[in-house]
Design a protein around this motif. Structure first.
Motif, PDB file in Angstrom:
ATOM      1  N   GLU A   1       0.852  -1.185   0.000  1.00  0.00           N
ATOM      2  CA  GLU A   1       0.000   0.000   0.000  1.00  0.00           C
ATOM      3  C   GLU A   1       0.893   1.243   0.000  1.00  0.00           C
ATOM      4  N   PRO A   2       0.409   2.363  -0.563  1.00  0.00           N
ATOM      5  CA  PRO A   2       1.224   3.593  -0.567  1.00  0.00           C
ATOM      6  C   PRO A   2       1.709   4.001   0.826  1.00  0.00           C
ATOM      7  N   LYS A   3       0.871   3.811   1.849  1.00  0.00           N
ATOM      8  CA  LYS A   3       1.271   4.221   3.200  1.00  0.00           C
ATOM      9  C   LYS A   3       2.413   3.360   3.743  1.00  0.00           C
ATOM     10  N   ALA A   4       2.617   2.177   3.157  1.00  0.00           N
ATOM     11  CA  ALA A   4       3.702   1.297   3.601  1.00  0.00           C
ATOM     12  C   ALA A   4       5.021   1.616   2.899  1.00  0.00           C
ATOM     13  N   ILE A   5       5.004   2.581   1.979  1.00  0.00           N
ATOM     14  CA  ILE A   5       6.205   2.932   1.229  1.00  0.00           C
ATOM     15  C   ILE A   5       6.741   4.270   1.741  1.00  0.00           C
ATOM     16  N   LYS A   6       7.949   4.237   2.255  1.00  0.00           N
ATOM     17  CA  LYS A   6       8.602   5.463   2.722  1.00  0.00           C
ATOM     18  C   LYS A   6       9.445   6.037   1.588  1.00  0.00           C
ATOM     19  N   VAL A   7       9.165   7.302   1.237  1.00  0.00           N
ATOM     20  CA  VAL A   7       9.813   7.928   0.091  1.00  0.00           C
ATOM     21  C   VAL A   7      10.653   9.122   0.545  1.00  0.00           C
ATOM     22  N   ASN A   8      11.907   9.101   0.148  1.00  0.00           N
ATOM     23  CA  ASN A   8      12.784  10.267   0.312  1.00  0.00           C
ATOM     24  C   ASN A   8      12.745  11.051  -0.997  1.00  0.00           C
ATOM     25  N   VAL A   9      12.271  12.274  -0.958  1.00  0.00           N
ATOM     26  CA  VAL A   9      12.139  13.084  -2.168  1.00  0.00           C
ATOM     27  C   VAL A   9      13.335  14.034  -2.247  1.00  0.00           C
ATOM     28  N   LEU A  10      14.145  13.878  -3.297  1.00  0.00           N
ATOM     29  CA  LEU A  10      15.403  14.617  -3.437  1.00  0.00           C
ATOM     30  C   LEU A  10      15.434  15.346  -4.776  1.00  0.00           C
ATOM     31  N   ASN A  11      15.812  16.599  -4.748  1.00  0.00           N
ATOM     32  CA  ASN A  11      15.807  17.453  -5.931  1.00  0.00           C
ATOM     33  C   ASN A  11      17.197  17.495  -6.552  1.00  0.00           C
ATOM     34  N   ALA A  12      17.311  17.080  -7.814  1.00  0.00           N
ATOM     35  CA  ALA A  12      18.585  17.104  -8.532  1.00  0.00           C
ATOM     36  C   ALA A  12      18.610  18.218  -9.568  1.00  0.00           C
ATOM     37  N   THR A  13      17.615  19.120  -9.546  1.00  0.00           N
ATOM     38  CA  THR A  13      17.549  20.217 -10.520  1.00  0.00           C
ATOM     39  C   THR A  13      17.965  21.532  -9.860  1.00  0.00           C
ATOM     40  N   THR A  14      17.937  22.595 -10.650  1.00  0.00           N
ATOM     41  CA  THR A  14      18.259  23.931 -10.140  1.00  0.00           C
ATOM     42  C   THR A  14      17.008  24.672  -9.673  1.00  0.00           C
ATOM     43  N   ARG A  15      15.859  24.042  -9.799  1.00  0.00           N
ATOM     44  CA  ARG A  15      14.608  24.684  -9.391  1.00  0.00           C
ATOM     45  C   ARG A  15      14.392  24.486  -7.893  1.00  0.00           C
ATOM     46  N   SER A  16      14.285  25.540  -7.161  1.00  0.00           N
ATOM     47  CA  SER A  16      14.134  25.457  -5.714  1.00  0.00           C
ATOM     48  C   SER A  16      12.694  25.117  -5.336  1.00  0.00           C
ATOM     49  N   GLY A  17      12.552  24.409  -4.210  1.00  0.00           N
ATOM     50  CA  GLY A  17      11.228  24.089  -3.689  1.00  0.00           C
ATOM     51  C   GLY A  17      10.555  22.910  -4.373  1.00  0.00           C
ATOM     52  N   LEU A  18      11.192  22.307  -5.358  1.00  0.00           N
ATOM     53  CA  LEU A  18      10.570  21.230  -6.131  1.00  0.00           C
ATOM     54  C   LEU A  18      10.409  19.971  -5.292  1.00  0.00           C
ATOM     55  N   ALA A  19      11.381  19.671  -4.436  1.00  0.00           N
ATOM     56  CA  ALA A  19      11.298  18.468  -3.611  1.00  0.00           C
ATOM     57  C   ALA A  19      10.153  18.573  -2.616  1.00  0.00           C
ATOM     58  N   LYS A  20      10.000  19.753  -1.976  1.00  0.00           N
ATOM     59  CA  LYS A  20       8.934  19.922  -0.979  1.00  0.00           C
ATOM     60  C   LYS A  20       7.554  19.823  -1.624  1.00  0.00           C
ATOM     61  N   ASP A  21       7.372  20.473  -2.750  1.00  0.00           N
ATOM     62  CA  ASP A  21       6.064  20.432  -3.416  1.00  0.00           C
ATOM     63  C   ASP A  21       5.697  19.004  -3.830  1.00  0.00           C
ATOM     64  N   THR A  22       6.677  18.276  -4.344  1.00  0.00           N
ATOM     65  CA  THR A  22       6.427  16.892  -4.763  1.00  0.00           C
ATOM     66  C   THR A  22       6.147  16.003  -3.564  1.00  0.00           C
ATOM     67  N   ALA A  23       6.874  16.219  -2.473  1.00  0.00           N
ATOM     68  CA  ALA A  23       6.656  15.425  -1.257  1.00  0.00           C
ATOM     69  C   ALA A  23       5.254  15.666  -0.700  1.00  0.00           C
ATOM     70  N   ASP A  24       4.812  16.917  -0.713  1.00  0.00           N
ATOM     71  CA  ASP A  24       3.466  17.225  -0.210  1.00  0.00           C
ATOM     72  C   ASP A  24       2.392  16.543  -1.063  1.00  0.00           C
ATOM     73  N   ALA A  25       2.605  16.517  -2.377  1.00  0.00           N
ATOM     74  CA  ALA A  25       1.630  15.882  -3.271  1.00  0.00           C
ATOM     75  C   ALA A  25       1.581  14.375  -3.039  1.00  0.00           C
TER      76      ALA A  25
END
Length: 206
Positions: A84-108
Motif C-alpha cells: 500500500e502507498p502508506k507502507a512505502i517510505k519515500v525520500n524526495v530529493l531534488n537534482a535540478t536547479t529549481r528550488s522548492g521542487l522536492a517539498k512540493d512533490t513530497a506534499d503531493a
C-alpha cells in the motif's frame, strides 16, 4: 406266418443323435448376432466422428496439464500483492536547479497516501546529473513492489537498485520533471497492476 425271430442280446443299443442341422442353425444365429453388434458399434463411432462428440469426450477425459505451482497451489490469475502507498517510505530529493521542487512533490505524494521521509537536495552523484524525469533508488527487493507503485505516480521515471538494506526508496527528481501523473490516472494505473491477469481463450483451468 412263420419266420425267424430276432433277439437283441447284450448291453449295446443304438444311440439317438441330434441332427447336424440344429447345430448349423445355432451357429448361424450366434454369427448373425455378432455381425449386428459390430455394425451397431461402427454406426455409433461414425455418428460421434461426424457430430464431433468423440473429440469432446476425449477432451473431458484428458486432465489438463498445469504449469508448476498452479496444480493445487496458487490459483491461476492471482496477481502478486503490492504494498500500500502508506507502507512505502519515500525520500524526495531534488537534482535540478529549481528550488522548492522536492517539498512540493513530497506534499503531493503525502496527499496520495505515501509516507514521506527525507526531503532535500540530491547527493552529489546525482545532483544536476539526472537528465530524465526522475530516478527511483532502492533495495533490490523494491523492484517488484515499491518501484511499481511509485512508478504509477511519475511517468517515465527510471529505476535502479543499490546496496541498501532498508525499505525506504529515494525519488530523485530530474531535469525533465514537470509534475506528478494526474491522480485519477495514477489510481487507474495502480488498479491495473493489482488486477489479476486475463486468461487466454481456451486455456484449461487448473
Amino acid at each position: 406266418m412263420g419266420g425267424k425271430k430276432y433277439r437283441i442280446t447284450g448291453d449295446r443299443y443304438p444311440r439317438m443323435r441330434r441332427p447336424r442341422r440344429d447345430r448349423r442353425i445355432a451357429v448361424a444365429v450366434v454369427a448373425s448376432a455378432c455381425v449386428l453388434a459390430v455394425g451397431a458399434w461402427g454406426a455409433v463411432q461414425l455418428i460421434d466422428v461426424f457430430t464431433g462428440r468423440s473429440g469432446t469426450a476425449q477432451a473431458a477425459q484428458e486432465k489438463p496439464k498445469c504449469p508448476p505451482g498452479q496444480d493445487g497451489g496458487k490459483p491461476r490469475g492471482t496477481a502478486e500483492p503490492l504494498p500500500e502507498p502508506k507502507a512505502i517510505k519515500v525520500n524526495v530529493l531534488n537534482a535540478t536547479t529549481r528550488s522548492g521542487l522536492a517539498k512540493d512533490t513530497a506534499d503531493a505524494l503525502k496527499k496520495r497516501g505515501f509516507t514521506i521521509g527525507e526531503v532535500g537536495n540530491a547527493p552529489a552523484a546525482y545532483d544536476k546529473k539526472t537528465k530524465g524525469v526522475g530516478l527511483l533508488l532502492g533495495a533490490p527487493a523494491a523492484a517488484d513492489g515499491s518501484f511499481k507503485v511509485l512508478a504509477t505516480q511519475l511517468d517515465g521515471v527510471q529505476r535502479k537498485a543499490d546496496g541498501r538494506k532498508g525499505g525506504a526508496v529515494d525519488l530523485i527528481i530530474g531535469d525533465k520533471f514537470k509534475a506528478l501523473t494526474k491522480e485519477k490516472d495514477a489510481k487507474a494505473a495502480l488498479a491495473a497492476l493489482t488486477a489479476p491477469p486475463k486468461e487466454k481463450p481456451g486455456t484449461p483451468s487448473c
